[in-house]
Write a protein that holds these residues in place. Structure first.
Motif, PDB file in Angstrom:
ATOM      1  N   ALA A 190    -114.652  -7.647 -47.732  1.00 17.38           N
ATOM      2  CA  ALA A 190    -114.910  -6.266 -47.327  1.00 17.38           C
ATOM      3  C   ALA A 190    -114.895  -6.163 -45.807  1.00 17.38           C
ATOM      4  CB  ALA A 190    -116.247  -5.793 -47.888  1.00 17.38           C
ATOM      5  N   ARG A 191    -115.499  -7.148 -45.147  1.00 19.73           N
ATOM      6  CA  ARG A 191    -115.488  -7.160 -43.681  1.00 19.73           C
ATOM      7  C   ARG A 191    -114.068  -7.281 -43.163  1.00 19.73           C
ATOM      8  NH1 ARG A 191    -117.379 -12.332 -40.050  1.00 19.73           N
ATOM      9  NH2 ARG A 191    -116.349 -11.664 -38.137  1.00 19.73           N
ATOM     10  N   SER A 192    -113.253  -8.136 -43.800  1.00 12.64           N
ATOM     11  CA  SER A 192    -111.876  -8.326 -43.369  1.00 12.64           C
ATOM     12  C   SER A 192    -111.078  -7.024 -43.461  1.00 12.64           C
ATOM     13  CB  SER A 192    -111.200  -9.415 -44.215  1.00 12.64           C
ATOM     14  OG  SER A 192    -109.832  -9.541 -43.874  1.00 12.64           O
ATOM     15  N   LYS A 193    -111.170  -6.355 -44.601  1.00 16.47           N
ATOM     16  CA  LYS A 193    -110.400  -5.120 -44.785  1.00 16.47           C
ATOM     17  C   LYS A 193    -110.933  -3.990 -43.902  1.00 16.47           C
ATOM     18  CE  LYS A 193    -107.530  -4.444 -47.410  1.00 16.47           C
ATOM     19  NZ  LYS A 193    -106.057  -4.547 -47.241  1.00 16.47           N
ATOM     20  N   ARG A 194    -112.218  -4.059 -43.582  1.00 15.33           N
ATOM     21  CA  ARG A 194    -112.827  -3.013 -42.749  1.00 15.33           C
ATOM     22  C   ARG A 194    -112.462  -3.190 -41.280  1.00 15.33           C
ATOM     23  NH1 ARG A 194    -117.540  -3.950 -44.349  1.00 15.33           N
ATOM     24  NH2 ARG A 194    -118.290  -5.256 -42.632  1.00 15.33           N
ATOM     25  N   GLU A 195    -112.400  -4.442 -40.808  1.00 14.08           N
ATOM     26  CA  GLU A 195    -112.246  -4.706 -39.382  1.00 14.08           C
ATOM     27  C   GLU A 195    -110.835  -5.102 -38.966  1.00 14.08           C
ATOM     28  OE1 GLU A 195    -115.116  -7.631 -38.248  1.00 14.08           O
ATOM     29  OE2 GLU A 195    -116.836  -6.449 -38.919  1.00 14.08           O
ATOM     30  N   PRO A 315    -110.443 -24.504 -40.375  1.00 14.56           N
ATOM     31  CA  PRO A 315    -109.131 -23.927 -40.686  1.00 14.56           C
ATOM     32  C   PRO A 315    -108.698 -22.884 -39.651  1.00 14.56           C
ATOM     33  CG  PRO A 315    -110.484 -24.020 -42.659  1.00 14.56           C
ATOM     34  CD  PRO A 315    -111.380 -24.361 -41.509  1.00 14.56           C
ATOM     35  N   THR A 316    -107.429 -22.965 -39.240  1.00 10.11           N
ATOM     36  CA  THR A 316    -106.884 -22.000 -38.286  1.00 10.11           C
ATOM     37  C   THR A 316    -105.955 -20.997 -38.961  1.00 10.11           C
ATOM     38  OG1 THR A 316    -105.138 -23.617 -37.775  1.00 10.11           O
ATOM     39  CG2 THR A 316    -107.083 -23.593 -36.344  1.00 10.11           C
ATOM     40  N   ILE A 317    -105.591 -21.253 -40.189  1.00 12.92           N
ATOM     41  CA  ILE A 317    -104.805 -20.333 -41.022  1.00 12.92           C
ATOM     42  C   ILE A 317    -104.996 -20.808 -42.454  1.00 12.92           C
ATOM     43  CG2 ILE A 317    -102.658 -21.682 -40.975  1.00 12.92           C
ATOM     44  CD1 ILE A 317    -101.117 -19.014 -40.749  1.00 12.92           C
ATOM     45  N   THR A 318    -104.794 -19.941 -43.419  1.00 14.03           N
ATOM     46  CA  THR A 318    -104.978 -20.324 -44.823  1.00 14.03           C
ATOM     47  C   THR A 318    -103.686 -20.139 -45.603  1.00 14.03           C
ATOM     48  OG1 THR A 318    -107.343 -19.781 -44.839  1.00 14.03           O
ATOM     49  CG2 THR A 318    -106.221 -19.764 -46.963  1.00 14.03           C
ATOM     50  N   ILE A 334    -106.895 -11.591 -45.123  1.00 16.26           N
ATOM     51  CA  ILE A 334    -107.184 -12.551 -44.057  1.00 16.26           C
ATOM     52  C   ILE A 334    -108.660 -12.929 -44.083  1.00 16.26           C
ATOM     53  CG2 ILE A 334    -107.162 -12.918 -41.557  1.00 16.26           C
ATOM     54  CD1 ILE A 334    -104.877 -10.814 -41.461  1.00 16.26           C
ATOM     55  N   TYR A 335    -108.918 -14.217 -43.889  1.00 19.10           N
ATOM     56  CA  TYR A 335    -110.286 -14.728 -43.901  1.00 19.10           C
ATOM     57  C   TYR A 335    -110.782 -14.862 -42.465  1.00 19.10           C
ATOM     58  CZ  TYR A 335    -114.274 -17.446 -45.507  1.00 19.10           C
ATOM     59  OH  TYR A 335    -115.543 -17.865 -45.787  1.00 19.10           O
ATOM     60  N   PRO A 336    -111.683 -13.979 -42.020  1.00 14.19           N
ATOM     61  CA  PRO A 336    -112.159 -14.038 -40.624  1.00 14.19           C
ATOM     62  C   PRO A 336    -112.801 -15.386 -40.322  1.00 14.19           C
ATOM     63  CG  PRO A 336    -112.951 -12.060 -41.766  1.00 14.19           C
ATOM     64  CD  PRO A 336    -112.384 -12.956 -42.805  1.00 14.19           C
ATOM     65  N   PRO A 337    -112.685 -15.882 -39.106  1.00 11.54           N
ATOM     66  CA  PRO A 337    -112.046 -15.263 -37.933  1.00 11.54           C
ATOM     67  C   PRO A 337    -110.564 -15.590 -37.795  1.00 11.54           C
ATOM     68  CG  PRO A 337    -113.149 -17.271 -37.282  1.00 11.54           C
ATOM     69  CD  PRO A 337    -113.415 -17.122 -38.761  1.00 11.54           C
ATOM     70  N   GLN A 338    -109.918 -16.075 -38.856  1.00 12.28           N
ATOM     71  CA  GLN A 338    -108.488 -16.342 -38.798  1.00 12.28           C
ATOM     72  C   GLN A 338    -107.730 -15.015 -38.639  1.00 12.28           C
ATOM     73  OE1 GLN A 338    -107.396 -18.851 -42.223  1.00 12.28           O
ATOM     74  NE2 GLN A 338    -109.452 -19.741 -42.133  1.00 12.28           N
ATOM     75  N   GLY A 370    -100.794 -10.463 -41.769  1.00 12.63           N
ATOM     76  CA  GLY A 370    -101.105 -10.723 -40.372  1.00 12.63           C
ATOM     77  C   GLY A 370    -102.069  -9.705 -39.797  1.00 12.63           C
ATOM     78  N   ASP A 371    -102.731 -10.094 -38.724  1.00 10.97           N
ATOM     79  CA  ASP A 371    -103.674  -9.232 -38.012  1.00 10.97           C
ATOM     80  C   ASP A 371    -102.908  -8.519 -36.904  1.00 10.97           C
ATOM     81  OD1 ASP A 371    -105.646  -8.133 -36.378  1.00 10.97           O
ATOM     82  OD2 ASP A 371    -107.034  -9.810 -36.658  1.00 10.97           O
ATOM     83  N   HIS A 372    -102.811  -7.170 -37.023  1.00 11.08           N
ATOM     84  CA  HIS A 372    -102.002  -6.410 -36.070  1.00 11.08           C
ATOM     85  C   HIS A 372    -102.611  -6.377 -34.673  1.00 11.08           C
ATOM     86  CE1 HIS A 372     -98.297  -4.340 -35.871  1.00 11.08           C
ATOM     87  NE2 HIS A 372     -98.358  -3.769 -37.065  1.00 11.08           N
TER      88      HIS A 372
END
Length: 397
Positions: A190-195, A315-318, A334-338, A370-372
């Motif tokens: 939820a945090r990932s999709k929100r932020e 982990p730096t990417i999953t 995406i799994y924060p903070p990745q 990806g994180d825009h």
């Protein structure tokens, strides 16, 4: 208390694997911690001598709480260190919703019949008075820790154990752990999709060369050393990150911080439900044989609950795949903070154009979320193109 994932807000110390006065070195396992997802072996990241324990087994404390003090080699111990507060400072990022309270570790009650002192208790460091009290109160001294000198079990330890709540049935404990895991995953996602402003890309990759090479390579190997195509995917992702290093970053305190190391996290489903995504350290530097061996070991330990803390935090990417479940494509969160997650589906036969001819080829769908804030579709497309190109030359992986 290490933060073993973005969704972790607190952890429970299960046990210390060392004593005050013990010398420890970087990489040693010094404690076991229970999280909502798994029991994790905590490593030490310095070399020195255990000076003081600030948290005792059975205690649940927030992330960031001081667990112990280590006097580093060659460095004087600051007087203020021994008086350091054990309470964690306020977190600067929004905390995930707290998980439901976890019952204290139960103490099994010994049967009324049978010998007054269990055989295991006879080998423990316990005074005769405490041993008699344990028999009278029907508690097993082997199931709790002593607080006396050298770990000796005292009368007070026995009395505390006798006052502990009754054991929770195994089925209820498993259901409770599963519920807490689902809540932790829900909070993180939820945090990932929100932020995180996600963008999504996909490409279809011809796997005929990779499969043909893998077949020939496995003929040269023993059964125990044979490779699965999954290690080709992991290695290709790690090498492609060298070409698009922005995707190998962590979002920390409002900015992307590039990681110098490529630690690919592998999403692993757990037998009781839920998943974890521990790191395969230095994925880009491992041979395919090393990756296969380490991947098997990681999966076994993840499902046995013996992961190490660095595997959960590094982990730096999953990479995630549902190909074994028959899924052809999946777009991960995406799994924060990745700042990115790569997905693979199953290999399927599809019509494919080769030199103007339509032929049947085994193909796989690769996806990127990806994180825009960090990258855009152009850079993401270059990354997927690099994965494709690398898989066309499997002998070079």
């Amino acid at each position: 208390m290490p933060q073993l994932g973005a969704d972790m807000t607190e952890g429970k110390l299960i046990d210390w694997r060392c004593k005050v006065g013990d010398r420890v070195k970087r990489g040693d396992i010094i404690a076991d911690v229970e999280t909502d997802k798994a029991d994790v072996e905590v490593e030490v990241f310095t070399t020195g001598v255990i000076e003081k324990f600030l948290v005792q087994p059975g205690e649940k404390v927030p992330v960031g709480t001081l667990l112990a003090i280590i006097q580093e080699e060659g460095k004087p111990l600051a007087p203020a260190a021994l008086a350091a507060p054990r309470v964690a400072p306020p977190r600067s990022v929004p905390a995930a919703p707290a998980a439901p309270p976890v019952p204290p570790t139960p103490v099994p009650i010994a049967p009324a019949a049978g010998p007054a002192v269990p055989g295991e208790a006879a080998r423990l460091r316990i005074s005769p008075a405490a041993r008699k009290l344990a028999a009278d109160l029907r508690v097993d001294p082997a199931t709790f820790h002593g607080t006396g000198p050298g770990g000796r079990i005292t009368l007070e330890d026995v009395q505390r154990a006798a006052q502990a709540p009754p054991a929770q049935p195994a089925s209820e404990a498993a259901a409770d752990r599963h519920q807490r895991m689902r809540q932790a995953i829900a909070a993180a996602m939820a945090r990932s999709k929100r932020e995180i402003p996600h963008y999504y890309l996909s490409t279809t990759i011809d796997m005929s060369r990779a499969q043909a090479w893998l077949t020939q390579e496995n003929l040269k190997r023993s059964v125990e050393e044979r490779l699965l195509y999954g290690v080709l995917l992991l290695k290709a992702v790690a090498l492609a990150l060298r070409e698009v290093p922005e995707l190998n970053s962590l979002w920390i305190e409002g900015k992307a911080v590039a990681s110098p190391d490529f630690h690919v996290g592998m999403a692993i489903s757990l037998r009781g439900g839920g998943l974890v995504a521990p790191a395969l350290h230095h994925t880009d530097q491992q041979t395919l044989g090393e990756l296969m061996k380490n991947l098997r070991d990681l999966i076994q330990r993840a499902r046995a609950g013996t992961l190490r803390s660095s595997e959960m935090t590094d982990p730096t990417i999953t990479v995630t795949s549902l190909g074994d479940q028959g899924v052809e494509a999946m777009f991960g969160i995406i799994y924060p903070p990745q700042v990115a997650i790569v997905g693979f589906g199953k290999i399927v036969d599809r019509p494919w154009s080769v030199d103007g001819q339509v032929v049947s080829r085994p193909v796989i769908t690769a996806t990127l979320s990806g994180d825009h804030r960090v990258t855009d579709g152009h850079r993401g497309a270059l990354f997927l193109a690099a994965v494709d190109r690398l898989l066309q030359e499997p002998e070079k992986l």
